[in-house]
Scaffold this motif. Structure first.
Motif, PDB file in Angstrom:
ATOM      1  N   ARG A   1     -19.876 -64.952 -72.145  1.00  0.00           N
ATOM      2  CA  ARG A   1     -19.740 -65.171 -70.704  1.00  0.00           C
ATOM      3  C   ARG A   1     -19.913 -66.652 -70.400  1.00  0.00           C
ATOM      4  O   ARG A   1     -20.887 -67.257 -70.811  1.00  0.00           O
ATOM      5  CB  ARG A   1     -20.784 -64.353 -69.954  1.00  0.00           C
TER       6      ARG A   1
ATOM      7  N   ASN B   1     -10.603 -61.692 -59.443  1.00  0.00           N
ATOM      8  CA  ASN B   1     -10.310 -63.057 -59.877  1.00  0.00           C
ATOM      9  C   ASN B   1      -9.798 -63.073 -61.314  1.00  0.00           C
ATOM     10  O   ASN B   1      -8.850 -63.792 -61.632  1.00  0.00           O
ATOM     11  CB  ASN B   1     -11.545 -63.947 -59.745  1.00  0.00           C
ATOM     12  N   LEU B   2     -10.409 -62.270 -62.186  1.00  0.00           N
ATOM     13  CA  LEU B   2      -9.958 -62.189 -63.574  1.00  0.00           C
ATOM     14  C   LEU B   2      -8.526 -61.665 -63.630  1.00  0.00           C
ATOM     15  O   LEU B   2      -7.681 -62.222 -64.326  1.00  0.00           O
ATOM     16  CB  LEU B   2     -10.887 -61.297 -64.396  1.00  0.00           C
ATOM     17  N   SER B   3      -8.250 -60.607 -62.898  1.00  0.00           N
ATOM     18  CA  SER B   3      -6.913 -60.015 -62.856  1.00  0.00           C
ATOM     19  C   SER B   3      -5.876 -61.042 -62.435  1.00  0.00           C
ATOM     20  O   SER B   3      -4.803 -61.146 -63.035  1.00  0.00           O
ATOM     21  CB  SER B   3      -6.924 -58.832 -61.883  1.00  0.00           C
TER      22      SER B   3
ATOM     23  N   TRP C   1     -15.284 -60.388 -59.146  1.00  0.00           N
ATOM     24  CA  TRP C   1     -15.052 -61.004 -60.463  1.00  0.00           C
ATOM     25  C   TRP C   1     -13.799 -60.408 -61.100  1.00  0.00           C
ATOM     26  O   TRP C   1     -12.967 -61.133 -61.638  1.00  0.00           O
ATOM     27  CB  TRP C   1     -16.278 -60.783 -61.349  1.00  0.00           C
TER      28      TRP C   1
ATOM     29  N   PRO D   1     -18.437 -56.305 -68.201  1.00  0.00           N
ATOM     30  CA  PRO D   1     -18.998 -57.647 -68.051  1.00  0.00           C
ATOM     31  C   PRO D   1     -20.529 -57.633 -68.099  1.00  0.00           C
ATOM     32  O   PRO D   1     -21.188 -57.301 -67.127  1.00  0.00           O
ATOM     33  CB  PRO D   1     -18.484 -58.102 -66.688  1.00  0.00           C
TER      34      PRO D   1
ATOM     35  N   ALA E   1     -10.888 -65.952 -68.897  1.00  0.00           N
ATOM     36  CA  ALA E   1      -9.556 -65.420 -68.578  1.00  0.00           C
ATOM     37  C   ALA E   1      -8.534 -65.846 -69.618  1.00  0.00           C
ATOM     38  O   ALA E   1      -7.675 -65.051 -70.015  1.00  0.00           O
ATOM     39  CB  ALA E   1      -9.133 -65.881 -67.182  1.00  0.00           C
TER      40      ALA E   1
ATOM     41  N   GLN F   1      -6.124 -64.379 -62.640  1.00  0.00           N
ATOM     42  CA  GLN F   1      -5.986 -65.448 -63.626  1.00  0.00           C
ATOM     43  C   GLN F   1      -5.283 -64.984 -64.898  1.00  0.00           C
ATOM     44  O   GLN F   1      -4.552 -65.746 -65.520  1.00  0.00           O
ATOM     45  CB  GLN F   1      -7.352 -66.045 -63.958  1.00  0.00           C
ATOM     46  N   VAL F   2      -5.502 -63.719 -65.286  1.00  0.00           N
ATOM     47  CA  VAL F   2      -4.859 -63.186 -66.488  1.00  0.00           C
ATOM     48  C   VAL F   2      -3.418 -62.767 -66.184  1.00  0.00           C
ATOM     49  O   VAL F   2      -2.572 -62.736 -67.069  1.00  0.00           O
ATOM     50  CB  VAL F   2      -5.685 -62.008 -67.061  1.00  0.00           C
TER      51      VAL F   2
ATOM     52  N   LEU G   1     -15.110 -68.667 -65.638  1.00  0.00           N
ATOM     53  CA  LEU G   1     -14.095 -67.612 -65.571  1.00  0.00           C
ATOM     54  C   LEU G   1     -12.748 -68.052 -66.138  1.00  0.00           C
ATOM     55  O   LEU G   1     -12.077 -67.267 -66.808  1.00  0.00           O
ATOM     56  CB  LEU G   1     -13.931 -67.102 -64.138  1.00  0.00           C
ATOM     57  N   SER G   2     -12.353 -69.280 -65.921  1.00  0.00           N
ATOM     58  CA  SER G   2     -11.054 -69.724 -66.427  1.00  0.00           C
ATOM     59  C   SER G   2     -11.008 -69.685 -67.953  1.00  0.00           C
ATOM     60  O   SER G   2      -9.974 -69.348 -68.541  1.00  0.00           O
ATOM     61  CB  SER G   2     -10.712 -71.128 -65.920  1.00  0.00           C
TER      62      SER G   2
END
Length: 153
Positions: free
Chosen positions: A49, A96-98, A93, A24, A56, A100-101, A52-53
């Motif tokens: 960048r 949260n990414l994990s 981060w 990132p 993701a 959402q994905v 995040l949504s």
């Protein structure tokens, strides 16, 4: 989703699944993919960048397309190896990414990965600064993922 260590993440994969490396950066997020035998990391692409949504959703689509079973994010530890504010922000981060994905994730020390890639691009490839800016994040993601694959083989 919790963060795993690399061996746990590898053992959770189904046969034939890949890992995705993530670096990132401040403007772009570099992505790399492992091969299905989990021996070789290759640069894939970059994602701009932003919220995040949106990031993701783009990463989730790539993960589905390439049968990715887990994420490996860069962890920017301090040069002395301590866990500072940058590492905490990267960890948060990545968690949260994990989530959402919908894929498990692990973190890998990324200290000096971008510096090593830039040095290689200058010394070995003689690449211009403008061109380096376009490729450094995805190459750093491959560098991080390859280190994680090598250490957990």
């Amino acid at each position: 989703m919790p963060l795993f260590n690399i061996p746990e993440l590898r053992s959770a994969l189904r046969p034939g699944q890949r890992l995705m490396g993530i670096d990132p950066g401040q403007k772009t997020i570099g992505l790399a993919l492992s091969d299905v035998s989990l021996m070789l990391a290759s640069p894939c692409t970059t994602v701009r960048r932003r919220k995040l949504s949106l990031v993701a959703a783009e990463i989730a689509e790539l993960a589905r397309k390439h049968d990715v079973g887990g994420l490996v994010g860069g962890l920017p530890l301090s040069l002395d190896g301590s866990f500072g504010p940058a590492a905490q922000a990267a960890r948060d981060w990545m968690m949260n990414l994990s989530q959402q994905v919908g894929l498990p994730a692990a973190m890998w020390d990324e200290r000096l990965s971008s510096s090593a890639v830039n040095r290689m691009l200058i010394q070995d490839v003689d690449m211009t600064r403008q061109r380096r800016e376009q490729v450094v994040d995805k190459l750093a993601a491959a560098y991080i993922l390859q280190a994680a694959l090598d250490a957990s083989a």
